[in-house]
Every structure is written in C-alpha cells, then in structure tokens.
Design a protein around this motif. Structure first.
Motif, mmCIF file in Angstrom:
data_model
loop_
_atom_site.group_PDB
_atom_site.id
_atom_site.type_symbol
_atom_site.label_atom_id
_atom_site.label_comp_id
_atom_site.label_asym_id
_atom_site.label_seq_id
_atom_site.Cartn_x
_atom_site.Cartn_y
_atom_site.Cartn_z
ATOM 1 N N ILE A 173 3.140 4.341 -2.693
ATOM 2 C CA ILE A 173 2.993 5.347 -1.650
ATOM 3 C C ILE A 173 2.146 6.458 -2.237
ATOM 4 C CG2 ILE A 173 4.167 6.994 -0.163
ATOM 5 C CD1 ILE A 173 6.558 5.106 -0.132
ATOM 6 N N ILE A 174 0.981 6.680 -1.607
ATOM 7 C CA ILE A 174 0.053 7.696 -2.096
ATOM 8 C C ILE A 174 -0.005 8.838 -1.095
ATOM 9 C CG2 ILE A 174 -1.338 6.051 -3.392
ATOM 10 C CD1 ILE A 174 -3.391 6.134 -1.137
ATOM 11 N N GLU A 175 -0.447 9.997 -1.575
ATOM 12 C CA GLU A 175 -0.630 11.156 -0.716
ATOM 13 C C GLU A 175 -2.118 11.471 -0.702
ATOM 14 O OE1 GLU A 175 -1.304 15.200 0.281
ATOM 15 O OE2 GLU A 175 -1.059 14.789 -1.840
ATOM 16 N N ASP A 176 -2.685 11.551 0.512
ATOM 17 C CA ASP A 176 -4.112 11.840 0.652
ATOM 18 C C ASP A 176 -4.311 12.763 1.848
ATOM 19 O OD1 ASP A 176 -6.941 11.383 -0.010
ATOM 20 O OD2 ASP A 176 -6.977 10.487 1.980
ATOM 21 N N SER A 177 -4.847 13.927 1.611
ATOM 22 C CA SER A 177 -5.135 14.910 2.664
ATOM 23 C C SER A 177 -3.898 15.246 3.487
ATOM 24 C CB SER A 177 -6.245 14.403 3.583
ATOM 25 O OG SER A 177 -7.415 14.159 2.857
ATOM 26 N N GLY A 178 -2.753 15.372 2.825
ATOM 27 C CA GLY A 178 -1.526 15.761 3.510
ATOM 28 C C GLY A 178 -0.784 14.635 4.196
ATOM 29 N N GLU A 207 3.399 10.652 -13.243
ATOM 30 C CA GLU A 207 2.367 10.992 -14.224
ATOM 31 C C GLU A 207 1.601 9.748 -14.665
ATOM 32 O OE1 GLU A 207 1.436 13.990 -15.380
ATOM 33 O OE2 GLU A 207 2.878 14.919 -14.012
ATOM 34 N N GLY A 208 0.287 9.795 -14.622
ATOM 35 C CA GLY A 208 -0.557 8.712 -15.109
ATOM 36 C C GLY A 208 -0.723 7.539 -14.161
ATOM 37 N N ALA A 209 -0.109 7.570 -13.002
ATOM 38 C CA ALA A 209 -0.222 6.465 -12.050
ATOM 39 C C ALA A 209 -1.473 6.645 -11.193
ATOM 40 C CB ALA A 209 1.007 6.399 -11.155
ATOM 41 N N THR A 210 -2.178 5.545 -10.937
ATOM 42 C CA THR A 210 -3.383 5.593 -10.116
ATOM 43 C C THR A 210 -3.437 4.382 -9.195
ATOM 44 O OG1 THR A 210 -4.695 4.424 -11.778
ATOM 45 C CG2 THR A 210 -4.761 6.831 -11.851
ATOM 46 N N VAL A 211 -4.160 4.558 -8.104
ATOM 47 C CA VAL A 211 -4.454 3.468 -7.184
ATOM 48 C C VAL A 211 -5.965 3.433 -7.020
ATOM 49 C CG1 VAL A 211 -4.194 2.616 -4.830
ATOM 50 C CG2 VAL A 211 -2.248 3.654 -5.985
ATOM 51 N N GLN A 213 1.061 10.685 3.814
ATOM 52 C CA GLN A 213 1.587 9.698 2.889
ATOM 53 C C GLN A 213 1.292 8.307 3.437
ATOM 54 O OE1 GLN A 213 5.709 10.494 2.139
ATOM 55 N NE2 GLN A 213 5.297 12.573 1.403
ATOM 56 N N ILE A 214 0.713 7.449 2.588
ATOM 57 C CA ILE A 214 0.279 6.125 3.020
ATOM 58 C C ILE A 214 0.892 5.090 2.077
ATOM 59 C CG2 ILE A 214 -1.711 4.663 3.501
ATOM 60 C CD1 ILE A 214 -3.380 7.295 3.533
ATOM 61 N N LYS A 215 1.549 4.058 2.661
ATOM 62 C CA LYS A 215 2.082 2.959 1.857
ATOM 63 C C LYS A 215 1.004 1.890 1.758
ATOM 64 C CE LYS A 215 5.810 -0.385 1.526
ATOM 65 N NZ LYS A 215 7.009 -0.931 2.135
ATOM 66 N N VAL A 216 0.640 1.516 0.524
ATOM 67 C CA VAL A 216 -0.430 0.548 0.305
ATOM 68 C C VAL A 216 0.037 -0.552 -0.649
ATOM 69 C CG1 VAL A 216 -2.273 2.214 0.705
ATOM 70 C CG2 VAL A 216 -1.428 1.883 -1.597
ATOM 71 N N SER A 217 -0.579 -1.720 -0.500
ATOM 72 C CA SER A 217 -0.419 -2.843 -1.422
ATOM 73 C C SER A 217 -1.822 -3.307 -1.808
ATOM 74 C CB SER A 217 0.329 -3.990 -0.757
ATOM 75 O OG SER A 217 1.619 -3.593 -0.377
ATOM 76 N N GLU A 218 -1.913 -4.131 -2.836
ATOM 77 C CA GLU A 218 -3.217 -4.639 -3.236
ATOM 78 C C GLU A 218 -3.787 -5.505 -2.124
ATOM 79 O OE1 GLU A 218 -3.445 -6.406 -7.073
ATOM 80 O OE2 GLU A 218 -2.265 -4.827 -8.003
ATOM 81 N N GLY A 219 -5.067 -5.281 -1.792
ATOM 82 C CA GLY A 219 -5.733 -6.026 -0.740
ATOM 83 C C GLY A 219 -5.684 -5.355 0.621
ATOM 84 N N ASP A 220 -4.892 -4.303 0.786
ATOM 85 C CA ASP A 220 -4.814 -3.607 2.077
ATOM 86 C C ASP A 220 -6.110 -2.859 2.367
ATOM 87 O OD1 ASP A 220 -2.261 -4.453 2.414
ATOM 88 O OD2 ASP A 220 -1.309 -2.503 2.105
ATOM 89 N N VAL A 221 -6.471 -2.819 3.651
ATOM 90 C CA VAL A 221 -7.625 -2.037 4.107
ATOM 91 C C VAL A 221 -7.076 -0.864 4.900
ATOM 92 C CG1 VAL A 221 -9.697 -2.059 5.527
ATOM 93 C CG2 VAL A 221 -9.102 -4.067 4.178
ATOM 94 N N ILE A 222 -7.398 0.366 4.457
ATOM 95 C CA ILE A 222 -6.878 1.572 5.101
ATOM 96 C C ILE A 222 -8.015 2.537 5.398
ATOM 97 C CG2 ILE A 222 -4.598 1.403 4.037
ATOM 98 C CD1 ILE A 222 -5.510 3.567 2.051
ATOM 99 N N ASP A 223 -7.754 3.472 6.314
ATOM 100 C CA ASP A 223 -8.692 4.542 6.620
ATOM 101 C C ASP A 223 -8.166 5.838 6.027
ATOM 102 O OD1 ASP A 223 -10.321 2.862 8.059
ATOM 103 O OD2 ASP A 223 -9.456 3.385 9.996
ATOM 104 N N VAL A 224 -9.027 6.559 5.299
ATOM 105 C CA VAL A 224 -8.684 7.861 4.740
ATOM 106 C C VAL A 224 -9.718 8.871 5.206
ATOM 107 C CG1 VAL A 224 -7.496 6.916 2.718
ATOM 108 C CG2 VAL A 224 -9.923 7.384 2.581
#
Length: 105
Positions: A4-9, A57-61, A11-22
C-alpha cells in the motif's frame, strides 16, 4: 506480494504487474520509470504483513511509465433559478499510467 503506497494524498494497494493511474508530475525527458518511496504496508510474502509507523524505512515500489494523458472530463455547473444566472466550466485532471514492476523492502 502486495504493498500500500501513498501518492498525492491517496493510498493505493498495488501488486506486481498492476496497471494504475497516478497524478501527473514533472519528469525528465529520458525518464522511463518511477520509484514510490512512501510505502505504508507490505504483505503477502512469507510471514505477517509489515506495517509502517507511518512509513516503512527503505521500502520502495518501482513502476514503468506506460502513458501520459488526461482523465475524464468533469462538468461544473452553477445555476440560480429565475435569475438568468448560469455558469459552466469543465476540468480534466492530468495522469500517468504506470505498471508496477517490483516491490522491495
């Protein structure tokens, strides 16, 4: 594995291979990928989910950029009855379409 990432306020749940709009952001001319470093939760692997407080800490997507475009048009109408007052406006939000390639952390 999911994150679960936070982008521009948002929260988006993502998995590998997902296509999302940000939300659209300034990119370099030769930039072909994005890195999201505001990771809130990582789960789905062996063991329990890892929760951040508020971030891990240190986690990235990592994600590859597929397309840059605009979202659907939203109509804004102001109206007052019997007064002859009408205002119309529209808005299309800029967006980036990305495919998630790796979750690490």
């Amino acid at each position: 594995m999911y994150a679960i990432i936070e982008d521009s306020g948002t929260q988006i749940k993502v998995s590998e291979g997902d296509v999302i709009d940000v939300d659209l952001r300034a990119l370099g001319d030769d930039q072909a990928d994005l890195t999201f470093d505001r990771v809130l939760v990582i789960g789905g692997g062996e063991g329990a989910a890892t929760l951040g407080s508020p971030l891990i800490e240190g986690a990235t997507v990592k994600a590859d950029i597929l397309d840059e475009g605009r979202g659907p048009k939203i109509e804004i109408i102001k109206f007052k009855r019997r007064k002859g007052y009408t205002r119309r406006n529209g808005h299309r939000q800029g967006r980036l379409r990305v495919r998630v390639t790796a979750i690490s952390g």
